[in-house]
Design a protein around this motif. Structure first.
Motif, PDB file in Angstrom:
ATOM      1  N   CYS A   3       0.883  -1.324  -0.006  1.00 16.08           N
ATOM      2  CA  CYS A   3      -0.004  -0.146   0.162  1.00 16.08           C
ATOM      3  C   CYS A   3       0.802   1.000   0.325  1.00 16.08           C
ATOM      4  O   CYS A   3       2.184   1.421   0.517  1.00 16.08           O
ATOM      5  N   ILE A  10      -0.633  -5.738   1.330  1.00 14.44           N
ATOM      6  CA  ILE A  10      -1.790  -6.062   1.126  1.00 14.44           C
ATOM      7  C   ILE A  10      -2.416  -6.869   0.263  1.00 14.44           C
ATOM      8  O   ILE A  10      -1.673  -7.025  -0.879  1.00 14.44           O
ATOM      9  N   PRO A  12      -5.947  -5.882  -2.242  1.00 14.84           N
ATOM     10  CA  PRO A  12      -6.860  -4.929  -2.281  1.00 14.84           C
ATOM     11  C   PRO A  12      -7.869  -5.443  -2.646  1.00 14.84           C
ATOM     12  O   PRO A  12      -8.047  -5.959  -2.919  1.00 14.84           O
ATOM     13  N   CYS A  28      -7.524  -0.226   0.727  1.00  9.17           N
ATOM     14  CA  CYS A  28      -6.274  -1.073   0.643  1.00  9.17           C
ATOM     15  C   CYS A  28      -7.199  -1.626   2.179  1.00  9.17           C
ATOM     16  O   CYS A  28      -8.024  -0.785   3.656  1.00  9.17           O
TER      17      CYS A  28
END
Ligand SMILES: [Zn+2]
Length: 325
Positions: A3, A10, A12, A28
């Motif tokens: 992110c 992450i 997303p 996020c």
């Protein structure tokens, strides 16, 4: 994927898939920032920004000047509250400041204003129509890599949502604020729902998202809140927590956090707000239809003030102080 705001690795969450234009809108799961992925290419972004004012003959707008001057007084009032007393030696860096109205307003308040702007048409305007003396014609990364000065106040109004890498930009900003100096940063509120509550604004955003993304409806926008991500223009949508987090991780400590609504007298003065006294006047003149219409928009304003108190209005502003190392 890392992110670009909280730096966490992450997966997303997809919010809206595009209709073949400029990337999808994701969130996020860690810091909740909304962002465009994949990002538009440099070529697309350059075409977009270079064309921005080139076809227009930009002329001086008295109203814009009045609004900027009014807003500047509001910023200075907050500075006073934070026990910062600027004077003519206080440097005010208007970073990515466009046509330069805010620089002009700062200079009128006797601050030492410096405009940083990459767009040649805007720079020309600032010189010719606003008579600004201190202008640096560079984009952000070029400015950060060549600048050796430190500034008392860095003003970064509605720019962070446009950049491709907010962390890199915030590192750059942190490096140019003097110890105990101030960053004033403003952007749209991604947690907000106020844009869907005010008539004309609601239509604008519904049309905008419907045009560029799949499965867009009022309810979908209300629940998923992509605001105000709009590629290639806005690539990130921040809310108070993740913006404050980004500042803190760059040694900038939030001192004052403001949620503001459309038509806020300091932060959004270009939209007029209905006044209760006009309703009473209309009633006294027996203009019942007008009184009713005014009452409806006044009730809408009261509801939006409630949203503002709940952190669900359209804009956010943080005043953050650079911590001495
Ligand atoms: Zn994040």
């Amino acid at each position: 994927m890392i992110c670009k705001v909280c730096q966490t690795d992450i997966k997303p969450k997809l919010l809206f898939k595009n209709k073949g234009s400029f990337g999808n809108i994701h969130r996020c799961p860690e810091c909740k920032v909304a962002f465009v992925f994949p990002q538009p290419t440099d070529e697309v972004l350059n075409t977009y920004y270079n064309g921005m004012y080139s076809d227009l003959t930009v002329s001086f707008d008295e109203k814009k000047m009045t609004w900027a001057a009014h807003s500047m007084q509001g910023y200075l009032d907050v500075l006073k509250k934070l026990r910062i007393s600027p004077d003519s030696t206080t440097t005010f860096l208007d970073l990515g400041g466009g046509l330069g109205y805010y620089s002009k307003a700062a200079a009128s308040h006797d601050l030492h204003a410096i405009l940083v702007e990459k767009d040649p048409v805007s720079v020309q305007f600032a010189k010719e129509h606003l008579q600004l003396e201190n202008i640096i014609e560079k984009d952000l990364s070029e400015f950060f890599s060549t600048n050796k000065e430190r500034y008392d106040i860095v003003f970064f109004r509605h720019v962070i949502e446009h950049v491709t890498d907010p962390t890199a930009v915030m590192e750059g900003i942190s490096n140019i604020v003097k110890p105990n100096g101030l960053l004033i940063i403003e952007t749209d509120n991604n947690a907000g729902i106020e844009l869907l509550i005010k008539g004309g604004v609601r239509k604008f955003y519904l049309d905008l998202y419907k045009k560029n993304f799949q499965n867009v409806s009022f309810l979908n926008l209300l629940f998923k809140r992509p605001f105000a991500v709009d590629p290639p223009r806005h690539l990130f949508g921040f809310r108070m927590n993740n913006l404050a987090g980004l500042l803190e991780s760059n040694n900038l400590k939030p001192k004052e956090k403001v949620h503001y609504r459309l038509g806020h007298p300091v932060y959004w003065p270009n939209i007029p707000s209905p006044k209760a006294k006009n309703i009473i006047k209309s009633i006294l003149k027996l203009r019942i239809r007008k009184a009713l219409a005014l009452s409806v928009s006044y009730a809408n304003l009261l509801f939006r003030k409630l949203l503002q108190a709940l952190g669900l209005s359209s804009g956010i502003c943080i005043y953050a102080q650079k911590q001495p190392k």
